[in-house]
Design a protein around this motif. Structure first.
Motif, PDB file in Angstrom:
ATOM      1  N   SER A  60       0.650  -1.239  -0.064  1.00 13.90           N
ATOM      2  CA  SER A  60      -0.082  -0.746  -0.276  1.00 13.90           C
ATOM      3  C   SER A  60       0.961   1.384   0.050  1.00 13.90           C
ATOM      4  N   HIS A  61       2.082   0.717  -0.110  1.00 10.24           N
ATOM      5  CA  HIS A  61       3.032   1.929   0.557  1.00 10.24           C
ATOM      6  C   HIS A  61       4.415   1.720   1.327  1.00 10.24           C
ATOM      7  N   CYS A  62       5.354   2.848   0.471  1.00  6.46           N
ATOM      8  CA  CYS A  62       6.594   2.480   1.504  1.00  6.46           C
ATOM      9  C   CYS A  62       6.381   1.902   3.062  1.00  6.46           C
ATOM     10  N   HIS A  63       6.519   1.976   3.600  1.00  9.69           N
ATOM     11  CA  HIS A  63       7.200   2.087   5.174  1.00  9.69           C
ATOM     12  C   HIS A  63       7.371   0.688   5.758  1.00  9.69           C
ATOM     13  N   GLU A  64       8.329   0.971   6.592  1.00 12.23           N
ATOM     14  CA  GLU A  64       8.582  -0.468   7.191  1.00 12.23           C
ATOM     15  C   GLU A  64       7.397  -1.308   7.667  1.00 12.23           C
ATOM     16  N   ASP A  65       7.006  -1.174   8.395  1.00 14.92           N
ATOM     17  CA  ASP A  65       5.922  -2.032   9.154  1.00 14.92           C
ATOM     18  C   ASP A  65       5.195  -3.556   8.160  1.00 14.92           C
ATOM     19  N   HIS A  66       5.157  -2.815   6.652  1.00 15.28           N
ATOM     20  CA  HIS A  66       4.443  -2.692   5.673  1.00 15.28           C
ATOM     21  C   HIS A  66       4.932  -3.998   5.052  1.00 15.28           C
ATOM     22  N   LEU A  67       6.559  -3.749   4.728  1.00 14.55           N
ATOM     23  CA  LEU A  67       7.483  -4.042   3.867  1.00 14.55           C
ATOM     24  C   LEU A  67       7.491  -5.489   4.274  1.00 14.55           C
ATOM     25  N   GLY A 148      -1.011  11.795   1.323  1.00 16.75           N
ATOM     26  CA  GLY A 148      -1.113  11.730   2.283  1.00 16.75           C
ATOM     27  C   GLY A 148      -0.300  11.442   3.853  1.00 16.75           C
ATOM     28  N   HIS A 149      -0.350  10.020   3.609  1.00 14.73           N
ATOM     29  CA  HIS A 149       0.424   9.674   4.506  1.00 14.73           C
ATOM     30  C   HIS A 149       1.980   9.618   4.222  1.00 14.73           C
ATOM     31  N   THR A 150       2.098   8.721   2.537  1.00 14.33           N
ATOM     32  CA  THR A 150       2.715   8.619   1.702  1.00 14.33           C
ATOM     33  C   THR A 150       2.573   9.151   0.706  1.00 14.33           C
ATOM     34  N   GLY A 167      -5.348   0.460   4.027  1.00 14.58           N
ATOM     35  CA  GLY A 167      -3.551   0.611   4.441  1.00 14.58           C
ATOM     36  C   GLY A 167      -3.764   1.276   6.222  1.00 14.58           C
ATOM     37  N   ASP A 168      -2.910   2.496   5.690  1.00 14.90           N
ATOM     38  CA  ASP A 168      -2.749   3.048   6.919  1.00 14.90           C
ATOM     39  C   ASP A 168      -3.804   4.697   6.872  1.00 14.90           C
ATOM     40  N   ILE A 169      -4.149   4.178   7.041  1.00 15.53           N
ATOM     41  CA  ILE A 169      -5.669   5.048   6.832  1.00 15.53           C
ATOM     42  C   ILE A 169      -6.512   4.164   8.124  1.00 15.53           C
TER      43      ILE A 169
END
Ligand SMILES: [Zn+2]
Length: 301
Positions: A60-67, A148-150, A167-169
């Motif tokens: 959903s985006h490039c953040h550490e917890d998602h990958l 917005g978040h990324t 995702g992070d919404i």
């Protein structure tokens, strides 16, 4: 042990402690020809052997917890929105997304590699808003770009089961996170308005909530989530009854609580509340009364 949620062709792989950070809830989607996993979290790692064959990883985006689980699938394509793709090409590219400096940056880069198993994938492919992954047998995953978040943050709508993966919404009580260099408050607000208009049977989030059944439950949580933005802004206005600098605002804390031991808290406060401050100044509700010090005009509303 938390129970997964089966939503037709999708399964929400509920993370440890209900998907609380650093964990999260991944989404497995299985069609006739292909199975993809969205946002394989830390919790996917110990259960990797029990999963069906994975043909594609979507983030959903490039953040550490998602990958954190991406490395389990080195031989299948990885896909992310084109605007977040630089984060998958190199660790430097990923660190630019956060924008941390100094020791915070160095320590976080180490954690991204050691605790979240980051590996660069220069052949990561890009998707855009409206792109569709056709998994066969009528199972389709459509990309909805929600920055917005990324910059590249995206939600996904799964047919035919009518699942919206947010995702992070994440609809948490913490509220929207727009504290990174690549975060944008105004974009986040536009994305909240966009998802508010999306009909779905089930709504899944990466953290905490897991799955919401039906639109009424979704709207109730979404409105509370969005209201955190205004609450932060009102608290900032009240704080600016006296002239304050941005560093005063950072130390006071509006996003995190003063006692929260978060290494990047200062950076997040500076970026998040700096955006609120800029907006309030643009709207004439806050004035720079001496160099670098700001005061609310006419008090808080
Ligand atoms: Zn995130």
């Amino acid at each position: 042990m938390t129970t997964d949620r089966s939503l037709g062709h999708s399964t929400v792989l509920i993370g440890d402690r209900g998907g609380k950070y650093p964990d999260g809830n991944a989404l497995l989607v299985t069609g006739r020809h292909e199975t993809l996993v969205i946002d394989p979290s830390l919790s996917v790692i110990p259960r990797c052997a029990q999963l069906p064959r994975i043909d594609r990883v979507v983030n959903s985006h490039c953040h550490e917890d998602h990958l954190a689980g991406n490395h389990l699938f080195p031989d299948v394509p990885w896909c992310v929105h084109e605007l977040d793709r630089p984060g998958f090409l190199s660790l430097d590219g990923m660190m630019a997304i956060y924008g941390f400096q100094g020791a915070v940056k160095a320590n976080f880069a180490q954690a991204v590699v050691d605790q979240f198993h980051y590996v660069a994938r220069p052949d990561t492919t890009a998707f855009r808003d409206g792109d569709v992954f056709d998994l066969g047998g009528g199972v389709r995953v459509r990309v909805i770009h929600t920055p917005g978040h990324t910059r590249g943050h995206s939600c996904f709508h799964v047919e035919p089961d009518d699942v919206l993966y947010l995702g992070d919404i994440d609809l948490s009580s913490f509220g929207p996170y727009y504290g990174d260099a690549w975060s944008d408050l105004a974009d986040f607000e536009r994305s909240l308005a966009l998802v508010r208009g999306l009909e779905a049977r089930w709504y899944a989030t990466f953290h905490h909530l897991g799955v919401l059944d039906g639109r009424a439950a979704f709207l109730e949580r979404l409105d509370k989530f969005a209201a955190v933005i205004d609450a932060r802004e009102q608290r900032l206005l009240a704080y600016l009854a006296e002239p304050r600098s941005l560093e005063d605002i950072v130390v006071h804390r509006f996003v995190y609580r003063p006692q929260d031991p978060v290494p990047w808290a200062d950076a997040c406060e500076r970026r998040s509340m700096g955006q609120h401050l800029d907006r309030l100044r643009r709207d004439g509700r806050v004035r720079e009364v001496e160099p670098g010090r700001y005061r609310a005009v006419g008090g808080a509303r």
